[in-house]
Scaffold this motif. Structure first.
Motif, mmCIF file in Angstrom:
data_model
loop_
_atom_site.group_PDB
_atom_site.id
_atom_site.type_symbol
_atom_site.label_atom_id
_atom_site.label_comp_id
_atom_site.label_asym_id
_atom_site.label_seq_id
_atom_site.Cartn_x
_atom_site.Cartn_y
_atom_site.Cartn_z
ATOM 1 N N LYS A 63 -5.261 1.480 -8.546
ATOM 2 C CA LYS A 63 -5.140 2.870 -8.121
ATOM 3 C C LYS A 63 -6.493 3.384 -7.671
ATOM 4 N N GLN A 71 -3.486 12.521 -2.276
ATOM 5 C CA GLN A 71 -4.824 11.964 -2.073
ATOM 6 C C GLN A 71 -5.066 10.730 -2.946
ATOM 7 N N GLN A 72 -4.001 10.072 -3.390
ATOM 8 C CA GLN A 72 -4.136 8.852 -4.185
ATOM 9 C C GLN A 72 -3.373 7.726 -3.504
ATOM 10 N N PHE A 73 -3.867 6.503 -3.701
ATOM 11 C CA PHE A 73 -3.177 5.339 -3.152
ATOM 12 C C PHE A 73 -3.092 4.268 -4.224
ATOM 13 N N THR A 74 -2.103 3.393 -4.065
ATOM 14 C CA THR A 74 -1.952 2.260 -4.971
ATOM 15 C C THR A 74 -1.843 0.975 -4.156
ATOM 16 N N ASP A 83 -8.541 6.816 -5.262
ATOM 17 C CA ASP A 83 -8.468 8.167 -4.698
ATOM 18 C C ASP A 83 -8.962 8.135 -3.259
ATOM 19 N N LEU A 84 -8.255 8.875 -2.419
ATOM 20 C CA LEU A 84 -8.681 9.049 -1.033
ATOM 21 C C LEU A 84 -9.411 10.380 -0.931
ATOM 22 N N PHE A 131 0.861 -1.185 0.000
ATOM 23 C CA PHE A 131 0.000 0.000 0.000
ATOM 24 C C PHE A 131 0.891 1.227 0.000
ATOM 25 N N ASN A 132 0.709 2.096 -1.000
ATOM 26 C CA ASN A 132 1.444 3.360 -1.086
ATOM 27 C C ASN A 132 0.458 4.502 -1.214
ATOM 28 N N GLN A 133 0.771 5.608 -0.575
ATOM 29 C CA GLN A 133 -0.071 6.802 -0.672
ATOM 30 C C GLN A 133 0.785 7.975 -1.094
ATOM 31 N N LEU A 170 -3.193 6.842 8.491
ATOM 32 C CA LEU A 170 -3.143 7.700 7.317
ATOM 33 C C LEU A 170 -2.859 9.117 7.778
ATOM 34 N N PRO A 171 -2.108 9.879 7.034
ATOM 35 C CA PRO A 171 -1.482 9.533 5.773
ATOM 36 C C PRO A 171 -0.290 8.585 5.961
#
Length: 165
Positions: free
Chosen positions: A120, A76-79, A122-123, A71-73, A150-151
């Motif tokens: 992918k 405001q996006q994460f993968t 969006d948070l 999990f990468n952030q 988070l973040p």
């Protein structure tokens, strides 16, 4: 000559006791009407218990399949990226974010993989703090759930954990 009753202390003191109870009742009713029922109360404990057993079985299925994610952030996006061997068929994933204390902040997204096998999402404007992320495939055959803060400023490894099993 004796004072009239309304100028004496004891009648007013004795009348204040029932009036204070009425005021406390009005305050209690106002609080009860504003905040309503507690959503944590469960009506059917047996059905809830069976659901918990089904969740444990799905977590064990994820463990048996060796499913883990990175999990990468970034902003405001994460993968999400499979660690190690990814499945032959990359089905859509349902990703749920649960806030640790405020259920009105919970949200869910359905993600599909891009050409490199990266999911992918969006948070929304999430507040910093403790969240629980739950990932399930489209067919609901396994489940992965883990708490994170988070973040996230680093890569977090998400792996299926069974608590108390």
């Amino acid at each position: 000559m004796e004072k009239p009753w309304y100028k004496q202390f004891w009648p007013w003191f004795l009348m204040s006791l029932p009036f204070s109870v009425i005021i406390a009742m009005i305050i209690t009713l106002t609080i009860a009407a504003r905040y309503g029922d507690n959503p944590m109360v469960v009506d059917d404990y047996y059905k809830k218990g069976r659901g918990i057993n089904a969740e444990v079985e799905r977590v064990q299925a994820a463990q048996a399949l060796g499913i883990e994610f990175d999990f990468n952030q970034v902003d405001q996006q994460f993968t999400l990226r499979y660690r190690g061997d990814k499945p032959q068929q990359l089905t859509a994933l349902t990703v749920n974010f649960y806030h640790s204390t405020q259920s009105d902040k919970d949200f869910s997204q359905v993600l599909t993989a891009d050409a490199q096998g990266v999911f992918k999402g969006d948070l929304p404007a999430t507040e910093a703090g403790k969240w629980t992320i739950t990932i399930t495939p489209f067919d609901d055959s396994w489940r992965l759930s883990q708490s994170l803060n988070l973040p996230a400023y680093r890569t977090i490894v998400l792996e299926p954990l069974t608590y108390g099993v």
